[in-house]
Motif scaffolding. Structure first.
Motif, PDB file in Angstrom:
ATOM      1  N   ARG A 134       0.831  -1.108  -0.035  1.00 18.34           N
ATOM      2  CA  ARG A 134      -0.145   0.197   0.042  1.00 18.34           C
ATOM      3  C   ARG A 134       0.697   1.065  -0.010  1.00 18.34           C
ATOM      4  O   ARG A 134       1.756   1.473   0.690  1.00 18.34           O
ATOM      5  CB  ARG A 134      -0.831   0.117   1.350  1.00 18.34           C
ATOM      6  CG  ARG A 134      -1.908   1.293   1.400  1.00 18.34           C
ATOM      7  CD  ARG A 134      -2.510   1.136   2.783  1.00 18.34           C
ATOM      8  NE  ARG A 134      -3.136   2.455   3.068  1.00 18.34           N
ATOM      9  CZ  ARG A 134      -4.350   2.821   3.322  1.00 18.34           C
ATOM     10  NH1 ARG A 134      -5.062   1.634   3.421  1.00 18.34           N
ATOM     11  NH2 ARG A 134      -4.583   3.972   3.791  1.00 18.34           N
ATOM     12  N   VAL A 193      -2.501   3.721  -3.765  1.00 15.60           N
ATOM     13  CA  VAL A 193      -2.408   2.762  -4.570  1.00 15.60           C
ATOM     14  C   VAL A 193      -2.221   1.051  -3.887  1.00 15.60           C
ATOM     15  O   VAL A 193      -1.302   1.152  -2.842  1.00 15.60           O
ATOM     16  CB  VAL A 193      -1.277   2.914  -5.461  1.00 15.60           C
ATOM     17  CG1 VAL A 193      -0.932   1.710  -6.504  1.00 15.60           C
ATOM     18  CG2 VAL A 193      -1.455   4.117  -6.513  1.00 15.60           C
ATOM     19  N   ASP A 205      -1.623  -3.089  -4.140  1.00 14.25           N
ATOM     20  CA  ASP A 205      -1.019  -4.122  -4.872  1.00 14.25           C
ATOM     21  C   ASP A 205      -1.687  -5.422  -4.161  1.00 14.25           C
ATOM     22  O   ASP A 205      -1.464  -5.636  -3.106  1.00 14.25           O
ATOM     23  CB  ASP A 205       0.495  -4.377  -4.870  1.00 14.25           C
ATOM     24  CG  ASP A 205       1.469  -3.338  -6.002  1.00 14.25           C
ATOM     25  OD1 ASP A 205       0.622  -2.708  -6.644  1.00 14.25           O
ATOM     26  OD2 ASP A 205       2.504  -3.475  -6.223  1.00 14.25           O
ATOM     27  N   GLY A 217      -1.936  -1.396 -13.181  1.00 17.55           N
ATOM     28  CA  GLY A 217      -0.535  -1.929 -13.333  1.00 17.55           C
ATOM     29  C   GLY A 217      -0.045  -2.526 -14.638  1.00 17.55           C
ATOM     30  O   GLY A 217      -0.472  -1.936 -15.575  1.00 17.55           O
ATOM     31  N   VAL A 269       0.116 -10.078  -9.426  1.00 16.55           N
ATOM     32  CA  VAL A 269      -0.435  -8.887  -8.785  1.00 16.55           C
ATOM     33  C   VAL A 269      -1.383  -8.063  -9.739  1.00 16.55           C
ATOM     34  O   VAL A 269      -1.194  -7.996 -10.878  1.00 16.55           O
ATOM     35  CB  VAL A 269       0.614  -7.961  -8.144  1.00 16.55           C
ATOM     36  CG1 VAL A 269       1.522  -7.410  -9.450  1.00 16.55           C
ATOM     37  CG2 VAL A 269       0.335  -6.785  -7.216  1.00 16.55           C
ATOM     38  N   ARG A 329      -2.935  -4.203  -9.491  1.00 16.80           N
ATOM     39  CA  ARG A 329      -2.771  -2.915  -8.895  1.00 16.80           C
ATOM     40  C   ARG A 329      -3.897  -1.967  -9.186  1.00 16.80           C
ATOM     41  O   ARG A 329      -4.516  -1.901 -10.173  1.00 16.80           O
ATOM     42  CB  ARG A 329      -1.330  -2.444  -9.321  1.00 16.80           C
ATOM     43  CG  ARG A 329      -1.335  -0.787  -8.814  1.00 16.80           C
ATOM     44  CD  ARG A 329       0.075  -0.471  -9.341  1.00 16.80           C
ATOM     45  NE  ARG A 329       1.150  -1.004  -8.757  1.00 16.80           N
ATOM     46  CZ  ARG A 329       2.403  -0.792  -8.755  1.00 16.80           C
ATOM     47  NH1 ARG A 329       2.868   0.096  -9.639  1.00 16.80           N
ATOM     48  NH2 ARG A 329       3.293  -1.645  -8.213  1.00 16.80           N
TER      49      ARG A 329
END
Length: 319
Positions: free
Chosen positions: A17, A26, A28, A62, A69, A71
């Motif tokens: 974070r 943001v 992840d 992302g 991940v 994002r």
């Protein structure tokens, strides 16, 4: 016709974070079991099921080539209805959250040239689009506006990508985006992608009206303002379920279908997320969503049953 309802449900954990700008974090998100996440393309979003009653949609921002991940960027809205406040207050590193997706109604179509326009947190889906445009060798420009410079996330990342192709315009020091200068000349070789608040979308829509059909692609945070619903009931036949139901003026198709015990996926309830998109087998919908393009609405192949209705006495739906 593109496929619908091919998204999956997945349990996620907040792996990282970051405070990305004033009021913007943001996150992840990784699969709780450590597995790879479903692939996605620029423009896609996921639904976060924050509580049993609270689901919100967030654009993926992302790298689509990373499968470990997802994002997202989340702005704390001053008039939050609960979603952004929950994310900012509760989703710290290690927190778990369930998601559905990815889903894409804002896909980047191939083009030799792009004009991107972003307002505030609307920059999130644009970031991976620019990366894709770079990889494809396309020309592009970005006009990015926000309330203040400190409230504008991803500035440094975009500056590295774009050099002189990125124009950052904080309203408090530079005023509004110079959209007329950017969109003055209609070009047949250019697609325009815009995401942001309603006034920005309206302005870009008006300025691109002389451009070729299919040029403009936009994504809305909130539903379009529409006129009142008429006072007529209509019937929906559910082809898979074998039911025929009456939808009164004060109920949505989704409400009536769900009350009849038919499982119909849904999330936002306002025609902006696409979860309830349903194939139309017969009849003409009255499209009231804020998601399908004018061309998709005119084709009448699908409809959002949480808000759209019938422009005929009877619809046959593939449910």
């Amino acid at each position: 016709m593109r496929s619908i309802h091919d998204e999956v449900d997945v349990d996620l954990v907040v792996a990282e974070r970051v405070d990305a700008a004033d009021g913007v974090i943001v996150l992840d998100l990784r699969a709780a079991d450590g597995s790879d996440l479903p692939a996605w393309d620029p423009g896609a979003h996921i639904d976060l099921q924050l509580t049993p009653e609270l689901s919100r949609q967030y654009s993926l921002c992302g790298d689509p080539d990373r499968h470990d991940v997802w994002r997202i960027g989340v702005l704390l809205e001053p008039e939050s209805r609960g979603g952004s406040r929950f994310v900012h207050d509760k989703l710290h590193v290690g927190a778990e959250v369930r998601a559905r997706g990815p889903r894409n109604h804002f896909a980047l179509e191939p083009s030799p040239r792009y004009v991107f326009v972003a307002g505030g947190i609307g920059v999130t889906p644009i970031v991976p689009m620019i990366g894709e445009a770079e990889r494809a060798g396309a020309e592009w420009t970005l006009l990015y506006g926000g309330r203040t410079l400190s409230s504008m996330a991803f500035r440094e990342e975009l500056a590295l990508l774009g050099g002189g192709r990125v124009t950052v315009t904080p309203q408090d020091t530079h005023g509004l985006l110079d959209l007329p200068a950017l969109l003055a000349d209609a070009r047949a070789d250019t697609l325009v992608y815009v995401c942001g608040p309603e006034p920005l979308l309206d302005a870009v829509t008006a300025l691109t009206d002389p451009w070729p059909a299919g040029t403009l692609h936009l994504e809305r945070f909130t539903p379009k303002t529409l006129g009142p619903i008429g006072d007529a009931s209509f019937e929906v036949e559910l082809a898979q379920s074998g039911l025929t139901l009456t939808v009164p003026p004060d109920r949505s198709i989704l409400d009536v279908v769900t009350e009849a015990g038919v499982d119909a996926p849904s999330s936002c309830g306002e025609g902006t997320c696409g979860t309830c998109e349903t194939v139309v087998l017969e009849g003409t919908p009255e499209h009231r969503d804020s998601l399908l393009t004018p061309e998709e609405q005119a084709a009448n192949e699908t409809m959002m049953i949480c808000v759209s209705r019938a422009a005929c006495p009877r619809l046959v739906l593939d449910i």
